[in-house]
Scaffold this motif. Sequence first.
Motif, mmCIF file in Angstrom:
data_model
loop_
_atom_site.group_PDB
_atom_site.id
_atom_site.type_symbol
_atom_site.label_atom_id
_atom_site.label_comp_id
_atom_site.label_asym_id
_atom_site.label_seq_id
_atom_site.Cartn_x
_atom_site.Cartn_y
_atom_site.Cartn_z
ATOM 1 N N GLN A 198 0.822 -1.218 0.000
ATOM 2 C CA GLN A 198 0.000 0.000 0.000
ATOM 3 C C GLN A 198 0.857 1.271 0.000
ATOM 4 O O GLN A 198 0.326 2.371 -0.183
ATOM 5 C CB GLN A 198 -0.906 -0.005 1.238
ATOM 6 N N TYR A 199 2.151 1.097 0.203
ATOM 7 C CA TYR A 199 3.045 2.242 0.376
ATOM 8 C C TYR A 199 4.036 2.413 -0.774
ATOM 9 O O TYR A 199 4.244 3.539 -1.255
ATOM 10 C CB TYR A 199 3.794 2.079 1.705
ATOM 11 N N GLN A 209 -1.227 8.874 5.317
ATOM 12 C CA GLN A 209 -1.054 7.479 4.920
ATOM 13 C C GLN A 209 0.434 7.120 4.824
ATOM 14 O O GLN A 209 0.860 6.058 5.285
ATOM 15 C CB GLN A 209 -1.761 7.205 3.581
ATOM 16 N N SER A 213 2.270 4.612 7.415
ATOM 17 C CA SER A 213 2.922 3.430 6.836
ATOM 18 C C SER A 213 4.370 3.339 7.302
ATOM 19 O O SER A 213 4.857 2.266 7.677
ATOM 20 C CB SER A 213 2.870 3.496 5.303
ATOM 21 N N ILE A 251 -4.356 2.774 5.916
ATOM 22 C CA ILE A 251 -3.242 3.304 5.102
ATOM 23 C C ILE A 251 -3.502 3.138 3.605
ATOM 24 O O ILE A 251 -2.781 3.696 2.782
ATOM 25 C CB ILE A 251 -1.893 2.656 5.482
#
Length: 382
Positions: A198-199, A209, A213, A251
């Motif tokens: 997700q990062y 976010q 993260s 996130i």
Amino acid sequence: MNFSYQNSTQIFFGQGQISNITQAIDKSKKVLVIYGGGSIKKNGVYQQVEQALTDHNWLEFSGVEANPTKETMDKAVTIIKEQNVDFILAVGGGSVIDGAKYAAAAAHYDGDGWDILTGAYKPQVATPIGVILTIPATGSESNANSVITKAETQQKLPFAATCVHPQFAVMDPDVMKTLPEKQLVNGIVDAWVHVCEQYITKASGALVQDGYSESLLRALKTLGDTYAERDNDLWRANLMWTANQALNGLIAAGVEQDWATHMIGHELTALWHVDHARSLAIVQPSLLRNQIEYKRGKLEQMGRNVFGLEGGSDLAERTIDAIETFYNQLGVATQLTEHDGDKAQAIELVIKRLEGHGLTSLTENQSVTPVEARQILEAAVA
């Protein structure tokens, strides 16, 4: 940055929290307790559940595998239908919870439950679920995701449905005291890759976010670096909470996501029974190197803010090296060896399965086609 976010799972976190299920589950409900191979009877969790459900009408279903199969969970579906079960209590790690989610949704469908995984049927209703988490890793205790294996065809596919989002999750770090070392390590790696998916994508300017993260990644790195000191309450509590936060949807809100490492890793698990977390460690470094020009900005950000690396033209490359070193430090391999040595055949088998599942344009950029997947596997398979 437009998004809708809601997490409706009530969390009971801390020591001695299992007793809360007495009030959390309505006594008018008929409860099916779903669990795995019986370890909960050795560590005292089963006995606590039994005590908490003294005044409830309940029955049990055991035998959920480490990678829950459709075949096993269809037996639970039959029980839910025949016994008119009103509530499911999943007691275990991600596999038990994922299996329970499948059963909860399939019990309200007259067709083949595998339709849920192929997308032919999209569940809108399911038997309500509560969770007692025993293995921190997947975050499945407070999200709508599930991954199921069809043993007959060696397929492993995910689904997500709001209706299977657990109503509550009990998270007592004490249950981790008897976990095998391998499962603790898997929890760190699994949560780490969940954050990365997700990062390490496109720079979005989403300060919350990105910052959260990076906090989660630093926490996981600290847990890995202090692994020798893991036999204490605070270490266990931090891992359990970090793994939860890694995949509870927060996130992911408003940012692009990848998940290519997971899609390729699922095939390694389905074919050679590689532990889920370890399949991710095998795939991820090779995938990041293959896709480095798309991900250079976020890799450099991760290098600075998570690993504390100095700048330079090769910062992204050094960040990937640091990720791989982190896995190796935990004793986790970053190349597949379970395929018994026939590298070309193993790669071809995975490619064909990805194509068969329609997974031919992976990552947030749709830039991992079968061509790139083959290149990634060339580096990831020993």
